[in-house]
Write a protein that holds these residues in place. Structure first.
Motif, mmCIF file in Angstrom:
data_model
loop_
_atom_site.group_PDB
_atom_site.id
_atom_site.type_symbol
_atom_site.label_atom_id
_atom_site.label_comp_id
_atom_site.label_asym_id
_atom_site.label_seq_id
_atom_site.Cartn_x
_atom_site.Cartn_y
_atom_site.Cartn_z
ATOM 1 N N VAL A 1 67.082 103.630 49.708
ATOM 2 C CA VAL A 1 67.574 103.594 48.336
ATOM 3 C C VAL A 1 68.727 102.612 48.197
ATOM 4 N N TYR A 2 69.548 102.502 49.216
ATOM 5 C CA TYR A 2 70.756 101.683 49.157
ATOM 6 C C TYR A 2 70.547 100.256 49.675
ATOM 7 N N LYS A 3 69.274 99.879 49.768
ATOM 8 C CA LYS A 3 68.892 98.491 50.072
ATOM 9 C C LYS A 3 69.422 97.991 51.410
ATOM 10 N N SER A 4 69.495 98.901 52.358
ATOM 11 C CA SER A 4 69.894 98.497 53.714
ATOM 12 C C SER A 4 68.997 99.225 54.704
ATOM 13 N N GLY A 5 68.537 98.522 55.689
ATOM 14 C CA GLY A 5 67.713 99.158 56.707
ATOM 15 C C GLY A 5 66.247 99.292 56.356
ATOM 16 N N ASN A 6 65.774 98.557 55.343
ATOM 17 C CA ASN A 6 64.331 98.568 55.062
ATOM 18 C C ASN A 6 63.590 97.914 56.228
ATOM 19 N N ILE A 7 62.593 98.615 56.741
ATOM 20 C CA ILE A 7 61.840 98.075 57.869
ATOM 21 C C ILE A 7 60.409 98.598 57.820
ATOM 22 N N ILE A 8 59.474 97.701 58.088
ATOM 23 C CA ILE A 8 58.059 98.067 58.113
ATOM 24 C C ILE A 8 57.464 97.534 59.413
ATOM 25 N N VAL A 9 56.828 98.430 60.168
ATOM 26 C CA VAL A 9 56.317 98.084 61.493
ATOM 27 C C VAL A 9 54.873 98.568 61.607
ATOM 28 N N TRP A 10 54.007 97.741 62.151
ATOM 29 C CA TRP A 10 52.639 98.206 62.402
ATOM 30 C C TRP A 10 52.071 97.532 63.646
ATOM 31 N N GLN A 11 51.074 98.201 64.211
ATOM 32 C CA GLN A 11 50.472 97.754 65.460
ATOM 33 C C GLN A 11 49.109 97.139 65.195
ATOM 34 N N ASP A 12 48.816 96.059 65.923
ATOM 35 C CA ASP A 12 47.485 95.462 65.931
ATOM 36 C C ASP A 12 47.104 95.233 67.390
ATOM 37 N N GLU A 13 46.514 96.287 67.988
ATOM 38 C CA GLU A 13 46.192 96.276 69.415
ATOM 39 C C GLU A 13 47.469 96.073 70.243
ATOM 40 N N LYS A 14 47.579 94.927 70.933
ATOM 41 C CA LYS A 14 48.769 94.684 71.764
ATOM 42 C C LYS A 14 49.923 94.059 70.982
ATOM 43 N N LEU A 15 49.672 93.679 69.739
ATOM 44 C CA LEU A 15 50.702 93.055 68.921
ATOM 45 C C LEU A 15 51.417 94.091 68.061
ATOM 46 N N VAL A 16 52.726 93.891 67.879
ATOM 47 C CA VAL A 16 53.506 94.725 66.965
ATOM 48 C C VAL A 16 54.180 93.807 65.951
ATOM 49 N N TYR A 17 53.903 94.058 64.672
ATOM 50 C CA TYR A 17 54.503 93.301 63.567
ATOM 51 C C TYR A 17 55.711 94.067 63.040
ATOM 52 N N THR A 18 56.814 93.357 62.836
ATOM 53 C CA THR A 18 58.016 93.967 62.270
ATOM 54 C C THR A 18 58.521 93.119 61.119
#
Length: 275
Positions: free
Chosen positions: A239-256
């Protein structure tokens, strides 16, 4: 008398022979002009040196050309990364009207990093002007890291099934239930959609803000698709616009995805990875 005549004939023949030999040994002016002009070794070297100075140097280095379209900028970003990792980039990013997309890139053996900017002018990828905050503004940071195997990659995802964790149940609309949990001055509202775990964060003195953000996120995802993770994904929206993070896995890869101020904009950027 005969002797004198013989001597005269012999002398005349000698003179004629000498003149003939002289004419054969000295080329005339016309023969000189017809003779080809063959340069010597010194002349050849001088000519080659001149050609080398005039000809542009041969190189395999490709200069990144700035683009005034997002599609062109994203192509330049992909070209500039020069990585063997099978990564995908977003199909577009939300930028202010009248601004242009650009980025800085860094590629290592098992990791790539892209810092997306919107700029007031058309700038090439990795332009030195991007170090000046007055010239460009950071939109988001993308880090893609390859792990030795899918198991280790999955361990980087903070996935959880909120229905099994307990907490106060809340209605987020569209037949989705959320679960609220408070502690240490923070209030979390978490829910699951497919292989994704999503949670909003607010402070305990502002509980309605967290619920409102969760409902907005659920509504947004009714018309937008997050990338399909293999196996899981996690989104933290603040809510306070700090610490937004989205992470997902694609097999051996991790997107952040991080460095995004607006929580709903973070979701929007993440959904642009859905191809």
């Amino acid at each position: 008398m005969k002797k004198i005549i013989f001597t005269f004939i012999l002398l005349s023949f000698s003179i004629i022979s000498a003149c003939t030999d002289k004419e054969e040994s000295v080329p005339n002016k016309q023969q000189e002009e017809q003779q080809p002009n063959v340069p010597n070794k010194s002349q050849i070297e001088e000519h080659e040196s001149h050609e080398n100075q005039q000809a542009p140097p041969k190189t395999n280095t490709r200069n990144t050309v700035a683009s005034n379209t997002q599609a062109g900028a994203l192509k330049n970003i992909k070209d500039q990364l020069k990585t063997d990792l099978p990564i995908i980039l977003p199909i577009g990013l939300p930028i202010t009207k009248g601004s242009f997309l650009t980025a800085t890139t860094n590629a290592e053996t098992n990791q790539v990093e892209v810092l997306f900017f919107e700029s007031k002018e058309v700038l090439p990828i990795n332009d030195i002007k991007l170090k000046n905050s007055q010239t460009a503004t950071i939109i988001a940071r993308l880090v893609v890291k390859q792990y030795p195997n899918a198991k280790e990659a999955n361990e980087q995802i903070s996935y959880q099934n909120f229905s099994q964790n307990g907490g106060q149940k809340v209605d987020l609309g569209y037949n989705i239930k959320g679960y609220q949990d408070a502690g240490a001055g923070s209030l979390w509202t978490g829910w699951n959609e497919g292989r994704w775990a999503l949670a909003t964060h607010t402070r305990t003195e502002n509980p309605e803000a967290g619920l409102k953000l969760a409902k907005q996120a659920v509504q947004f995802l009714e018309t937008h698709m997050l990338p399909i993770p293999k196996q899981n994904g996690f989104a933290r929206l603040d809510v306070y616009k700090s610490g937004n993070i989205i992470v997902w896995q694609d097999e051996k890869l991790v997107y952040t995805l991080d460095s995004i101020k607006e929580p709903l904009k973070a979701l929007e950027i993440a959904t642009s990875f859905y191809h």
